[in-house]
Design an enzyme around this catalytic site. Structure first.
Site, short mmCIF file in Angstrom:
data_model
loop_
_atom_site.label_atom_id
_atom_site.label_comp_id
_atom_site.label_asym_id
_atom_site.label_seq_id
_atom_site.Cartn_x
_atom_site.Cartn_y
_atom_site.Cartn_z
N ASP A 136 -13.83 5.71 5.62
CA ASP A 136 -15.08 6.48 5.77
C ASP A 136 -15.24 7.05 7.18
OD1 ASP A 136 -15.70 5.87 3.08
OD2 ASP A 136 -16.62 3.98 3.67
N ARG A 162 0.80 -1.23 0.00
CA ARG A 162 0.00 0.00 0.00
C ARG A 162 0.84 1.29 0.00
NH1 ARG A 162 -5.05 -0.40 0.28
NH2 ARG A 162 -5.13 -2.28 1.54
N HIS A 198 -19.80 8.95 -0.10
CA HIS A 198 -20.12 7.62 0.43
C HIS A 198 -21.64 7.44 0.37
CE1 HIS A 198 -19.75 4.03 2.85
NE2 HIS A 198 -20.62 4.50 3.74
C1 GRF Z 1 -20.91 5.40 -5.69
O1 GRF Z 1 -22.05 4.81 -5.11
C2 GRF Z 1 -20.10 6.15 -4.69
O2 GRF Z 1 -20.85 6.76 -3.68
C3 GRF Z 1 -19.24 5.06 -4.08
O3 GRF Z 1 -18.93 4.20 -5.16
C4 GRF Z 1 -19.92 4.33 -6.17
C5 GRF Z 1 -19.19 4.72 -7.42
O4 GRF Z 1 -20.03 4.77 -8.55
N1 GRF Z 1 -18.10 5.61 -3.38
P1 GRF Z 1 -19.54 5.48 -9.89
O5 GRF Z 1 -18.21 4.83 -10.27
O6 GRF Z 1 -19.38 6.94 -9.59
O7 GRF Z 1 -20.60 5.20 -10.90
#
Ligand code: GRF
Length: 195
Positions: A147, A67, A111
């Protein structure tokens, strides 16, 4: 002065697309510019979308890296672009301390749940399985945890009547697309202070 932003994705890129559209002709117009879109996966669908918007794309596959080693390499790679903010939009990799320290209080994520209630992946599945009548999507600062960073703003998504996981996801995503740019507008225009 326009803020320079880098958008980090790992997949579909629908939130990134909404941001790019809002920079072109919506609430983010004249407020910021995307200096590059980054992905840790070369097969991320969103990369093609970024290219169609004529945005520079940068890819560094994470396979085989530890990482911190990866994040150090990434820092070097993006340094020349001097982004003011890193905007995570479906970036599915945990960011290590070495990277956070370099961009402290300048990394923002969306999120799809209330981060006080649910962290990590599959948040719409969690809402579905728990039969939630509403969920809260969260735009937050990114710190060393998953988060756990300071909440910038949240929005309620009404889930009543949504019967399947797909319906919940569609409703949530549609809200995310509007909400993320709205919050970024407030941050970039100085209406909301991050520290
Ligand atoms: C979204 O639901 C976002 O909130 C989460 O991952 C998903 C990504 O979707 N962190 P996209 O790639 O933006 O379509």
């Amino acid at each position: 002065m326009k803020k320079k932003i880098a958008v980090f994705i790992s997949g579909r890129g629908s939130n990134m697309k909404a941001i790019l559209q809002n920079i072109d002709s919506g609430c983010l117009k004249d407020l910021c510019e995307v200096v590059f879109v980054f992905s840790n996966r070369k097969d991320a669908k969103g990369l093609e979308i970024a290219e169609n918007f004529n945005i520079k794309t940068v890819v560094l596959e994470n396979k085989g890296y530890k990482r911190k080693e990866y994040d150090r390499k990434l820092l070097k790679l993006i340094e020349p672009y001097k982004p003011d903010y890193i905007i995570l939009a479906g970036y599915m990799r945990i960011i290590s301390k070495v990277f956070i320290e370099e961009y402290r209080n300048r990394i923002i994520n969306i999120h799809p749940a209330d981060t006080m209630q649910y962290q990590g992946a599959n948040a719409y599945k969690w809402a579905y399985e728990n039969n939630l009548k509403q969920t809260k999507i969260t735009v937050h600062l990114v710190d060393e945890g998953v988060d756990t960073g300071k909440i910038i703003e949240q929005a309620v998504v009404d889930l009543r009547g949504a019967k399947t996981l797909e319906e919940i996801e569609n409703r949530g995503l549609e809200a995310e697309h509007r909400f993320y740019s709205k919050v970024l507008y407030k941050v970039f225009s100085g209406q909301v202070k991050l520290t």
